[in-house]
Design a protein around this motif. Structure first.
Motif, PDB file in Angstrom:
ATOM      1  N   ASP A  66       0.853  -1.189   0.000  1.00 23.42           N
ATOM      2  CA  ASP A  66       0.000   0.000   0.000  1.00 23.42           C
ATOM      3  C   ASP A  66       0.886   1.235   0.000  1.00 23.42           C
ATOM      4  O   ASP A  66       1.530   1.553   0.997  1.00 23.42           O
ATOM      5  N   PRO A  67       0.978   1.919  -1.105  1.00 24.80           N
ATOM      6  CA  PRO A  67       1.910   3.030  -1.223  1.00 24.80           C
ATOM      7  C   PRO A  67       1.524   4.243  -0.378  1.00 24.80           C
ATOM      8  O   PRO A  67       2.372   5.048  -0.032  1.00 24.80           O
ATOM      9  N   TYR A  68       0.248   4.374  -0.037  1.00 27.74           N
ATOM     10  CA  TYR A  68      -0.174   5.550   0.733  1.00 27.74           C
ATOM     11  C   TYR A  68       0.039   5.356   2.234  1.00 27.74           C
ATOM     12  O   TYR A  68       0.706   6.134   2.883  1.00 27.74           O
ATOM     13  N   GLY A  69      -0.548   4.314   2.768  1.00 26.42           N
ATOM     14  CA  GLY A  69      -0.449   4.100   4.213  1.00 26.42           C
ATOM     15  C   GLY A  69       0.901   3.611   4.660  1.00 26.42           C
ATOM     16  O   GLY A  69       1.164   3.500   5.850  1.00 26.42           O
ATOM     17  N   GLY A  70       1.779   3.302   3.729  1.00 22.76           N
ATOM     18  CA  GLY A  70       3.070   2.771   4.132  1.00 22.76           C
ATOM     19  C   GLY A  70       2.944   1.380   4.710  1.00 22.76           C
ATOM     20  O   GLY A  70       3.659   1.002   5.625  1.00 22.76           O
ATOM     21  N   LEU A  71       2.019   0.629   4.199  1.00 22.32           N
ATOM     22  CA  LEU A  71       1.766  -0.701   4.725  1.00 22.32           C
ATOM     23  C   LEU A  71       2.121  -1.792   3.722  1.00 22.32           C
ATOM     24  O   LEU A  71       2.074  -1.579   2.513  1.00 22.32           O
TER      25      LEU A  71
END
Lengths: 244, 244
Positions: free
Chosen positions: A212-217
């Motif tokens: 997940d590129p946004y949440g850093g997950l």
DNA sequence: TTCTAAAATTAGGATTGTTGAATTTTATTG
DNA sequence: CAATAAAATTCAACAATCCTAATTTTAGAA
């Protein structure tokens, strides 16, 4: 059947309390810690700056500068003022010796006393500076000449040779990749308990479901369990890839 | 399946080298050693003079005076300048705590690693100042709550209670007395190897054949072996008498 | 009681590893 | 090229623990 009189006749009124440490020649704890810190930064491909070392050791930069000067004078570090420092061969040797001690001691405590991987770091840390080479080599033999510590990190051999780091960080995998957890590059007890709570241990099989590129997950599946892991954490857990 | 992001995100490029000792509150090695030395002298019914303590610790008298002042200020010793010092209840508690640690650690190293009773003293000495209470209690449980260390000395319990010393020194026996070796009150490796060479260990049965008032010797029989022992050595080996 | 030797203490100094408060150097940015 | 912020260093001070070299106190002998 021989002499009694030529026994060492010391003054020794009671068992277990005589001494006289013989610390001679043994480098100080702080020195050894600084060398390990520098080694760690070099191994992580980071420049061992005064600030970085100070952060690792939890001391002020001025303290690091002072110690670096001492260590440079002893030939353990090469120091160019204002431009950094690095380990000399001698310094690296000593750093690896400490790493070997640390890892063997941790493994020993875990195997004999059944402590958890999150419980032994602090004790290993103090013991590594204190115990005799003889004891460490005895532990090595007792454990059957192990090659990896409880966190999957390679144990340097007594000549200072160390196996190449195994696997890659989970964070470097792509969706669909699978692997087996081979090493955890952090001994913070809280972090290790966090991993345990996710069911992650050395040898666990996992598969990257998505990044997940946004949440850093990073989303993972382990068996039928689905878990998420922060990027920072995913940088610190390495896996040996089974598929690429 | 929960959060990854709220993991402790520390800077930790490599396994096994981060730290930050947390020495806070932990008394210094020298302090603990001094208390043990005072305890040892008191237990041996000797006055804990500045000189006696200095000899035990292998430091100058001036150093002892300095530390005694510090310890008195902390309420661990009672000090009347020029007239001596003794442990307070608090000081005795701390001394016994260290003795417990020392003896448990020695027993642990001997039992797990198969080291000899002459090989563990120095390592136990440094470890006792360094390791966590948790580790020591774990060792205690692992060893099955032992009451005696490898030299036959009683292990103080966690409240500081310590069993009365067992047996009497061989030197105090009369010709014809028999007994079983119950304790060796000295951890000097050379002395312990000397005892081993005579075949003496905890549990050995022996009989006093004669006491030689001139040569300072005690003649003993162990099984069918006849040995001689100097008076000084005979003061340091205790036996539980089977006949009186 | 006086003398003396041993024991204990004080004084002053060395070392090591800290810190906080300047100061100097470097690298970046405008 | 100058301004500036960050990094690194220097400096003075402190705490702990040790030392050596006086000095003081005690206790025992004469």
């Amino acid at each position: 059947m021989n002499a009694g009189p030529n026994v060492p006749e010391r003054e020794a009124p009671m068992a277990g309390w005589e001494q006289n440490h013989e610390t001679a020649g043994m480098p100080q704890t702080s020195i050894e810690d600084l060398l390990k810190a520098v080694y760690g930064l070099e191994a992580a491909k980071k420049r061992p700056s005064t600030k970085a070392v100070a952060d690792v050791l939890g001391v002020q930069m001025a303290s690091v500068t002072g110690m670096v000067k001492n260590l440079a004078a002893e030939g353990l570090l090469e120091h160019v003022p204002y431009h950094g420092f690095e380990l000399t061969a001698k310094g690296r040797e000593l750093a690896l010796r400490m790493l070997r001690r640390h890892r063997l001691i941790e493994l020993f405590l875990i195997q004999t006393l059944g402590l958890g991987w999150d419980e032994v770091h602090a004790d290993a840390e103090v013991m590594e500076h204190a115990v005799s080479d003889q004891l460490v080599e005895r532990i090595y033999a007792y454990l059957g000449k192990p090659e990896f510590d409880p966190h999957g990190s390679p144990i340097p051999d007594s000549d200072g040779a160390v196996a190449a780091r195994s696997g890659v960080p989970i964070a470097h995998l792509a969706a669909g990749d699978e692997g087996i957890v081979s090493e955890v590059e952090d001994e913070d007890p809280e972090f290790l308990r966090y991993l345990s709570s996710l069911g992650i241990k050395i040898g666990s099989s996992l598969r990257v479901m998505a990044k997940d590129p946004y949440g850093g997950l990073v989303r993972l599946r382990m068996g039928r369990r689905r878990i998420s892991m922060g990027t920072e954490a995913a940088e610190r857990v390495r896996v040996a890839r089974s598929h690429v």
